[in-house]
Design a protein around this motif. Structure first.
Motif, PDB file in Angstrom:
ATOM      1  N   THR A  71       0.714  -1.383   0.117  1.00  0.00           N
ATOM      2  CA  THR A  71       0.103   0.034  -0.060  1.00  0.00           C
ATOM      3  C   THR A  71       0.932   1.359  -0.004  1.00  0.00           C
ATOM      4  OG1 THR A  71      -1.767  -1.143   1.339  1.00  0.00           O
ATOM      5  CG2 THR A  71      -2.024   1.388   1.187  1.00  0.00           C
ATOM      6  N   CYS A  72       0.752   2.069  -1.104  1.00  0.00           N
ATOM      7  CA  CYS A  72       1.449   3.310  -1.290  1.00  0.00           C
ATOM      8  C   CYS A  72       0.798   4.484  -0.657  1.00  0.00           C
ATOM      9  CB  CYS A  72       1.847   3.633  -2.471  1.00  0.00           C
ATOM     10  SG  CYS A  72       2.676   4.763  -3.246  1.00  0.00           S
ATOM     11  N   THR A  73       1.415   5.674  -0.277  1.00  0.00           N
ATOM     12  CA  THR A  73       0.885   6.714   0.253  1.00  0.00           C
ATOM     13  C   THR A  73       0.383   7.759  -0.934  1.00  0.00           C
ATOM     14  OG1 THR A  73       2.934   7.592   0.663  1.00  0.00           O
ATOM     15  CG2 THR A  73       1.911   6.638   2.651  1.00  0.00           C
ATOM     16  N   ARG A  74       0.885   7.563  -2.102  1.00  0.00           N
ATOM     17  CA  ARG A  74       0.868   8.066  -3.179  1.00  0.00           C
ATOM     18  C   ARG A  74      -0.175   7.694  -4.189  1.00  0.00           C
ATOM     19  NH1 ARG A  74       6.699  11.118  -4.563  1.00  0.00           N
ATOM     20  NH2 ARG A  74       6.913  11.885  -2.458  1.00  0.00           N
ATOM     21  N   GLY A  75      -0.853   8.710  -5.133  1.00  0.00           N
ATOM     22  CA  GLY A  75      -1.855   8.126  -5.908  1.00  0.00           C
ATOM     23  C   GLY A  75      -1.674   8.518  -7.408  1.00  0.00           C
TER      24      GLY A  75
ATOM     25  N   ARG B  13      -3.558   7.060   3.028  1.00  0.00           N
ATOM     26  CA  ARG B  13      -2.715   8.279   3.676  1.00  0.00           C
ATOM     27  C   ARG B  13      -1.873   7.344   4.787  1.00  0.00           C
ATOM     28  NH1 ARG B  13      -7.188  12.911   4.905  1.00  0.00           N
ATOM     29  NH2 ARG B  13      -7.566  13.559   2.384  1.00  0.00           N
ATOM     30  N   LYS B  14      -2.253   6.338   5.547  1.00  0.00           N
ATOM     31  CA  LYS B  14      -1.440   5.747   6.710  1.00  0.00           C
ATOM     32  C   LYS B  14      -1.575   4.096   6.242  1.00  0.00           C
ATOM     33  CE  LYS B  14      -0.168   6.367  11.416  1.00  0.00           C
ATOM     34  NZ  LYS B  14       1.151   6.871  10.977  1.00  0.00           N
ATOM     35  N   PRO B  15      -0.705   3.716   5.500  1.00  0.00           N
ATOM     36  CA  PRO B  15      -0.575   2.184   5.458  1.00  0.00           C
ATOM     37  C   PRO B  15      -0.464   1.563   6.671  1.00  0.00           C
ATOM     38  CG  PRO B  15       0.555   3.407   3.743  1.00  0.00           C
ATOM     39  CD  PRO B  15       0.256   4.404   4.705  1.00  0.00           C
TER      40      PRO B  15
ATOM     41  N   ASP C 212       4.300   8.612   5.135  1.00  0.00           N
ATOM     42  CA  ASP C 212       4.059   8.704   6.368  1.00  0.00           C
ATOM     43  C   ASP C 212       5.332   8.543   7.362  1.00  0.00           C
ATOM     44  OD1 ASP C 212       3.844   6.130   5.318  1.00  0.00           O
ATOM     45  OD2 ASP C 212       2.958   5.361   7.068  1.00  0.00           O
ATOM     46  N   LEU C 213       6.330   7.897   7.031  1.00  0.00           N
ATOM     47  CA  LEU C 213       7.488   7.662   7.824  1.00  0.00           C
ATOM     48  C   LEU C 213       8.269   8.957   7.748  1.00  0.00           C
ATOM     49  CD1 LEU C 213       7.718   3.918   6.854  1.00  0.00           C
ATOM     50  CD2 LEU C 213       6.809   4.784   8.779  1.00  0.00           C
ATOM     51  N   SER C 214       9.122   9.164   8.938  1.00  0.00           N
ATOM     52  CA  SER C 214       9.939  10.143   8.576  1.00  0.00           C
ATOM     53  C   SER C 214      11.091  10.163   7.927  1.00  0.00           C
ATOM     54  CB  SER C 214      10.512  10.608  10.394  1.00  0.00           C
ATOM     55  OG  SER C 214      11.333   9.485  10.439  1.00  0.00           O
ATOM     56  N   ASP C 215      11.715   9.131   7.662  1.00  0.00           N
ATOM     57  CA  ASP C 215      12.753   8.878   6.776  1.00  0.00           C
ATOM     58  C   ASP C 215      12.322   8.156   5.582  1.00  0.00           C
ATOM     59  OD1 ASP C 215      12.263   6.335   7.456  1.00  0.00           O
ATOM     60  OD2 ASP C 215      14.321   5.663   7.587  1.00  0.00           O
TER      61      ASP C 215
END
Length: 376
Positions: A133-137, A147-149, A181-184
């Motif tokens: 699951t990706c945060t982009r579309g 938005r938050k996998p 969604d992850l800082s790195d």
């Protein structure tokens, strides 16, 4: 004074000339070696398709502006349904280890050939890290979005390395979803996976097709210095179409910067990018994109046909002919790319490309070993 100045000026000029000559000779050696290997079509499914079928094809290849009807698939893009023991075995192993592959998630048309091994029996699978699951579309991609996998699987680096070690491969491609969604951006997770793979087999070549990390150069550096051999990041399309085709957080110039900086962080890396054709781009825009990639120090480029994965995604504007793809392959070589793969079914991660890039990497290793050997 003039004599001193002259001696200081001439010496570096001679050195530069010799270095340029040596690099040109090495590049020519690589190209000769590649020419003796399998032809790119040897890896493509159904290589015996008749060119007369293409010439006689009367179907429409370009959709006009405002036209809603989808284009009919031309004969050179038709592939067989994936079947066979190898295909079933790899799929089962992926499920057991809870691993995702971009082959499945992106609905790649070459999955039957790569997983099944084709007539050469060489199996290839591109592992997709950090879940499915990706945060982009992006409007061309069929990978699931949110938005938050789910959280990262902490066992994934070890599981991935274990599976790859059991396959006995010489070359592996790792890709990933975007994790904004992850800082790195997940860069440490990817780097850890590469290190686990190399710990089990230091001779395996690892290619990572990674996100742009929103331009965060610390993340780019983490990947570039983790021990991988090929740093890949796709530009996807020409600059004008980027806002329309890619997610709003992806930028054409940002992609070029990521590729440039990856090479700066690790000059020994091979860098690679990919362009989809058939989205409405012009020849002039493709030419500009190729030059931009080359100016960013990119070594390898692939060009393939965009194929609409579902009705919800962008429609194909044009089916580009095999002859036109051949033109772009020749143009890429003229521009100085070490390797250009261009064809309707070519994808950024494709086993034919792995053969050619492996040849380049092996040649580099030999040159480095020769240079490191003590001189008599």
């Amino acid at each position: 004074m003039l004599r001193c100045l002259k001696s200081h000026v001439e010496t570096p000029i001679v050195i530069v000339a010799r270095a340029a000559s040596t690099n040109a000779e090495k590049l020519e050696e690589i190209r000769e070696r590649l020419a003796k290997g399998p032809n790119f079509q040897d890896f493509v499914q159904n290589p015996d398709y008749s060119k007369s079928e293409w010439d006689d094809y009367a179907g429409k290849l370009r959709r006009e502006k405002g036209e809603e009807q989808r284009l009919r698939l031309p004969p050179w893009l038709k592939t067989t349904i994936p079947v066979g023991k190898n295909y079933a075995r790899i799929k089962e192993q992926m499920r057991e280890l809870k691993l995702s592959t971009v082959c499945e998630e992106a609905r790649c048309p070459n999955i039957g050939e790569c997983w099944g091994g084709g007539e050469h029996g060489t199996q290839t699978a591109t592992i997709m890290l950090m879940g499915d699951t990706c945060t982009r579309g992006c409007r061309f991609c069929s990978v699931k979005t949110a938005r938050k996998p789910p959280p990262l699987d902490v066992n994934e680096p070890v599981n991935t390395a274990t599976a790859i070690a059991s396959w006995g491969l010489d070359y592996i491609v790792l890709t990933s979803v975007d994790r904004d969604d992850l800082s790195d951006g997940g860069s440490k997770h990817i780097a850890e996976t590469v290190k686990e793979i190399k710990a089990r087999n230091s001779n395996i070549f690892v290619e990572c097709l990674v996100p742009d990390f929103r331009g965060n150069l610390e993340c780019v550096e983490t990947i570039a210095k983790c021990g991988l051999d090929v740093y890949a990041h796709n530009i996807e399309t020409v600059e004008k179409l980027t806002p329309y085709v890619r997610d709003r957080r992806a930028h054409y110039r940002q992609t070029l910067q990521v590729l440039t900086e990856a090479k700066r962080f690790n000059p020994n890396l091979i860098t690679k990018s990919s362009i989809m054709l058939g989205l409405g781009e012009t020849d002039e825009e493709i030419e500009t994109t190729l030059k931009d990639l080359r100016n960013a120090g990119v070594d390898c480029v692939t060009l393939g046909q965009y194929m609409q994965p579902t009705n919800r995604h962008l429609k194909v504007i044009e089916y580009v002919t095999p002859e036109k793809f051949k033109h772009w392959e020749e143009r890429g070589n003229e521009l100085g790319f070490l390797y250009t793969a261009s064809g309707p079914l070519v994808r950024s991660s494709y086993k034919a490309g792995e053969f050619f890039i492996t040849s380049i990497l092996e040649n580099r290793k030999k040159n480095q070993s020769a240079n490191a050997s003590p001189k008599d």
